[in-house]
Design an enzyme around this catalytic site. Structure first.
Site, short mmCIF file in Angstrom:
data_model
loop_
_atom_site.label_atom_id
_atom_site.label_comp_id
_atom_site.label_asym_id
_atom_site.label_seq_id
_atom_site.Cartn_x
_atom_site.Cartn_y
_atom_site.Cartn_z
N ASN A 70 13.84 0.45 7.75
CA ASN A 70 12.67 0.42 6.84
C ASN A 70 12.66 1.62 5.91
O ASN A 70 11.77 1.73 5.06
CB ASN A 70 11.36 0.30 7.61
CG ASN A 70 10.92 1.63 8.18
OD1 ASN A 70 11.74 2.49 8.49
ND2 ASN A 70 9.62 1.81 8.33
N ASP A 99 9.45 2.74 11.79
CA ASP A 99 8.40 1.95 12.45
C ASP A 99 8.27 2.36 13.92
O ASP A 99 7.20 2.21 14.52
CB ASP A 99 8.73 0.45 12.38
CG ASP A 99 8.39 -0.14 11.02
OD1 ASP A 99 7.57 0.45 10.29
OD2 ASP A 99 8.97 -1.19 10.67
N ARG A 157 6.70 -18.01 19.71
CA ARG A 157 6.57 -19.47 19.60
C ARG A 157 7.96 -20.09 19.53
O ARG A 157 8.09 -21.29 19.33
CB ARG A 157 5.70 -19.84 18.42
CG ARG A 157 6.11 -19.24 17.10
CD ARG A 157 5.14 -19.62 16.00
NE ARG A 157 5.64 -19.13 14.73
CZ ARG A 157 5.04 -19.30 13.59
NH1 ARG A 157 3.88 -19.93 13.54
NH2 ARG A 157 5.56 -18.83 12.47
N LYS A 204 14.72 -5.88 5.80
CA LYS A 204 14.97 -4.81 6.78
C LYS A 204 16.34 -4.94 7.46
O LYS A 204 16.94 -3.95 7.83
CB LYS A 204 13.86 -4.77 7.83
CG LYS A 204 12.54 -4.24 7.27
CD LYS A 204 11.50 -4.06 8.34
CE LYS A 204 10.21 -3.56 7.75
NZ LYS A 204 9.16 -3.34 8.74
N THR A 209 11.01 -3.38 3.05
CA THR A 209 10.07 -4.23 3.78
C THR A 209 10.57 -5.68 3.76
O THR A 209 11.69 -5.96 3.32
CB THR A 209 8.63 -4.04 3.22
OG1 THR A 209 7.74 -4.76 4.05
CG2 THR A 209 8.49 -4.50 1.78
N LEU A 213 0.82 -1.21 0.00
CA LEU A 213 0.00 0.00 0.00
C LEU A 213 0.86 1.26 0.00
O LEU A 213 0.35 2.35 -0.25
CB LEU A 213 -0.91 -0.01 1.23
CG LEU A 213 -1.91 -1.17 1.21
CD1 LEU A 213 -2.47 -1.44 2.60
CD2 LEU A 213 -3.04 -0.89 0.23
N LYS A 241 14.50 -17.31 19.86
CA LYS A 241 14.38 -16.07 19.08
C LYS A 241 13.98 -14.90 20.00
O LYS A 241 14.49 -13.79 19.87
CB LYS A 241 13.34 -16.29 17.98
CG LYS A 241 13.49 -15.34 16.85
CD LYS A 241 12.63 -15.72 15.66
CE LYS A 241 12.51 -14.52 14.73
NZ LYS A 241 11.50 -14.68 13.70
N GLY A 266 9.52 -10.86 15.69
CA GLY A 266 10.11 -10.55 14.38
C GLY A 266 10.55 -9.10 14.28
O GLY A 266 10.80 -8.42 15.29
N GLY A 267 10.62 -8.61 13.04
CA GLY A 267 11.12 -7.25 12.77
C GLY A 267 10.27 -6.17 13.42
O GLY A 267 10.81 -5.23 14.03
#
Ligand SMILES: NC(=O)c1ccc[n+]([C@@H]2O[C@H](COP(=O)([O-])OP(=O)(O)OC[C@H]3O[C@@H](n4cnc5c(N)ncnc54)[C@H](OP(=O)(O)O)[C@@H]3O)[C@@H](O)[C@H]2O)c1
Length: 291
Positions: A92, A107, A156, A71, A67, A20, A160, A133-134
């Site tokens: 980003n 972000d 999960r 990143k 993106t 977008l 990480k 994540g990022g």
């Protein structure tokens, strides 16, 4: 009148799908009468280096958004990093300047903007963050910098999650952190105490293949959610994600990812053009693209 030379901006990612950002940024550039073009540029991972070297050769390339999945991968190709990009290890936005290419992470500002708009005060609060994540990286940094007192990170993959907290430990201020698996028996109790719950996983977004499982995944976790809590889903489609629907039914306040998408884009626009972004125009372009 002195005419400006056309410049090119891009979003770099793979795959880009129906990003977008081009619609939103082009609307803003046109509104400001800038003869700039914002284009989606897709390259497979083995081609990232070649693509970036090619862009370096262009006289009128002014910068880019970056993106998934690049990143982190773009960093070795940049000349400088902003302190936020350095801390989070994620870029980003790239700005081409006289001295070279600089990486930013908008972000962080983007995530905080909807909270500021609602005058939601973060110091001393308890937050729950889903995902490692990022996007979670930017959120964790922002929460730490803003003085959140307790942050429980759900993932999960414990390894990480630990890596994420270790990487950011110098930027978390007084925050006490805890890491839990989603299925941990203490999960619902932590969520019950949270003032702010942030979903930085794609589970429940329109783009997610496991979309249908989202409601049954989230329902038990939200069992004790306080009606005073604020639930913030970073996903921007659908506007009412399964998580936000459940939270709304419990009387909690909700925020979807659309405001963050506009705010991170507005900050990138400001960095490229040195002018304020026309936020209302960007919101309007985004809304009509989402219809
Ligand atoms: N509104 C905005 O401006 C904005 C900005 C950035 C991102 N986002 C949104 O934020 C979300 C995350 O983006 P990202 O860049 O952080 O992606 P990412 O780097 O791929 O991280 C996704 C995270 O979600 C976890 N995850 C994925 N599927 C899951 C599932 N079914 N159950 C539990 N955990 C799951 C992943 O776990 P594993 O590591 O175990 O795979 C990972 O921790 C996306 O929906 C994205 O569109 C929005």
């Amino acid at each position: 009148m002195r005419l400006q030379k056309p410049k090119v901006l891009a979003i770099l990612g793979y795959p880009l799908g129906h990003s977008l950002s081009p619609v939103m940024q082009q609307a803003a550039l046109d509104y400001r009468n800038l003869p700039w073009y914002y284009v989606p540029l897709e390259m497979a991972p083995p081609q990232l280096g070649a693509a970036l070297r090619g862009l370096r050769a262009l006289e009128n390339f002014a910068g880019a958004n970056v993106t998934i999945p690049y990143k982190e991968a773009v960093i070795p190709f940049l000349d400088f990093l902003s302190p936020e990009a350095q801390a989070t290890g994620a870029v980003n936005t790239i700005v081409v300047g006289e001295k070279g290419w600089k990486g930013y992470n908008t972000d962080i500002v983007g995530f905080l903007a909807p909270l500021r708009r609602r005058r939601f005060r973060l110091p001393g609060k308890s937050a729950v963050l889903w995902g490692t994540g990022g996007a979670a990286r930017a959120v964790l940094y922002a929460l730490g910098q803003e003085g959140v007192e307790y942050i429980t990170i759900f993932g999960r993959n414990l390894l990480k999650a630990r890596k994420l907290v270790t990487a950011l430990k110098n930027f978390l201020g007084p925050a006490k952190t805890e890491i839990l698996l989603f299925q941990d028996p203490r999960a619902a109790a932590r969520i019950q105490k949270a003032h702010l719950l942030i979903n930085a996983t794609p589970l429940g977004s329109a783009a997610d293949k496991e979309n249908k499982k989202a409601t049954s995944f989230y329902r038990p976790l939200l069992r004790g959610l306080s009606s005073k809590a604020l639930v913030y889903d970073l996903s921007y489609t659908p506007p009412l994600t399964p998580l936000l629907k459940l939270a709304k039914n419990k009387g909690a306040a909700i925020i979807n990812g659309q405001e963050m998408l506009v705010a991170q884009g507005a900050e990138a626009f400001r960095l490229w053009t040195h002018g304020a972004a026309p936020i209302k125009i960007m919101e309007k372009a985004l809304k009509s693209a989402l219809k």
